[in-house]
Design an enzyme around this catalytic site. Structure first.
Site, mmCIF file in Angstrom:
data_model
loop_
_atom_site.group_PDB
_atom_site.id
_atom_site.type_symbol
_atom_site.label_atom_id
_atom_site.label_comp_id
_atom_site.label_asym_id
_atom_site.label_seq_id
_atom_site.Cartn_x
_atom_site.Cartn_y
_atom_site.Cartn_z
ATOM 1 N N HIS A 191 -10.436 -69.385 -56.097
ATOM 2 C CA HIS A 191 -9.031 -69.119 -55.756
ATOM 3 C C HIS A 191 -8.176 -70.326 -56.124
ATOM 4 O O HIS A 191 -7.099 -70.192 -56.710
ATOM 5 C CB HIS A 191 -8.855 -68.863 -54.250
ATOM 6 C CG HIS A 191 -9.452 -67.602 -53.748
ATOM 7 N ND1 HIS A 191 -10.289 -67.576 -52.656
ATOM 8 C CD2 HIS A 191 -9.338 -66.315 -54.171
ATOM 9 C CE1 HIS A 191 -10.649 -66.331 -52.408
ATOM 10 N NE2 HIS A 191 -10.095 -65.537 -53.331
ATOM 11 N N LYS A 200 -12.280 -55.162 -44.197
ATOM 12 C CA LYS A 200 -13.119 -56.359 -44.272
ATOM 13 C C LYS A 200 -13.363 -56.925 -42.881
ATOM 14 O O LYS A 200 -12.509 -56.871 -42.015
ATOM 15 C CB LYS A 200 -12.448 -57.445 -45.121
ATOM 16 C CG LYS A 200 -12.399 -57.138 -46.603
ATOM 17 C CD LYS A 200 -11.836 -58.330 -47.369
ATOM 18 C CE LYS A 200 -11.821 -58.049 -48.857
ATOM 19 N NZ LYS A 200 -11.287 -59.196 -49.608
ATOM 20 N N ARG A 208 -12.719 -62.167 -62.581
ATOM 21 C CA ARG A 208 -14.010 -62.804 -62.840
ATOM 22 C C ARG A 208 -14.842 -62.022 -63.825
ATOM 23 O O ARG A 208 -15.724 -62.576 -64.460
ATOM 24 C CB ARG A 208 -14.799 -62.944 -61.531
ATOM 25 C CG ARG A 208 -14.155 -63.862 -60.523
ATOM 26 C CD ARG A 208 -14.824 -63.739 -59.195
ATOM 27 N NE ARG A 208 -14.647 -62.348 -58.751
ATOM 28 C CZ ARG A 208 -14.913 -61.903 -57.549
ATOM 29 N NH1 ARG A 208 -15.389 -62.709 -56.652
ATOM 30 N NH2 ARG A 208 -14.703 -60.652 -57.233
ATOM 31 N N SER A 268 -15.431 -64.609 -52.030
ATOM 32 C CA SER A 268 -15.354 -64.846 -50.586
ATOM 33 C C SER A 268 -16.423 -64.106 -49.802
ATOM 34 O O SER A 268 -16.965 -64.638 -48.823
ATOM 35 C CB SER A 268 -13.968 -64.463 -50.061
ATOM 36 O OG SER A 268 -12.995 -65.321 -50.572
#
Length: 176
Positions: free
Chosen positions: A40, A64, A113, A151
């Site tokens: 990040h 989440k 990514r 994460s």
């Protein structure tokens, strides 16, 4: 034929005001940032160099399981970027495009990514564009050394007693 002030193009040329009028370039990098990773950070630093103002919009994702409570994420990330004059940290609980309007952002930053990220982010970008066509998404590709960091994996490493210091800022570690 009369020319525009900023380009050598006819006034009838179909450019929006956004492209020909000098204005502050404001972008939003939205995310849960739970935790904020070095991946990040790489996107943040690079985007901050491209825009006059970069907002990190720290949101909540009900799907989440969070490591840090919302308020703590906002507080720790504000501390990390306290010395950066064009980086602003804000928590938000609304549609991203609505938050963009509130802060005056015309751009949404997204880090990629992999091709899988692109497929997912492209769909979100298209939906955001339907909600507000004046907001563009800017994709920044992760540097190879950060491409594997995410994460969710960092949270799992931490939950299982692993050392996450190579994946996050030291201020994240000290806030645990």
């Amino acid at each position: 034929m009369e020319k525009t002030k900023y380009f050598n193009a006819p006034k009838s040329y179909s450019l929006s005001y956004h492209y020909i009028c000098p204005m502050e370039r404001i972008a939003l990098f939205p995310g849960t940032f739970d935790p904020l990773t070095l991946g990040h950070n790489d996107i943040i630093v690079r985007a901050a160099g491209m825009f006059d103002k970069l907002y990190l919009g720290i949101g909540e994702n009900s799907s989440k399981t969070n490591l840090f409570p919302f308020e703590k994420r906002v507080s720790v990330i504000k501390d990390i970027y306290a010395g950066h004059p064009n980086i602003f940290i804000e928590g938000y609980r609304e549609l991203t495009v609505n938050f963009c309007k509130k802060i005056g952002a015309r751009y949404i930053i997204r880090g990629l990514r992999s091709a899988t990220d692109f497929d997912y982010e492209r769909n979100i970008s298209e939906m955001n564009n339907r909600l507000d066509p004046s907001i563009d998404t800017v994709f920044l590709i992760s540097r190879p050394e950060f491409a594997a960091i995410n994460s969710s994996i960092v949270r799992e490493i931490l939950k299982n007693g692993g050392d996450i210091s190579q994946f996050v800022d030291p201020k994240i570690i000290s806030s645990l």
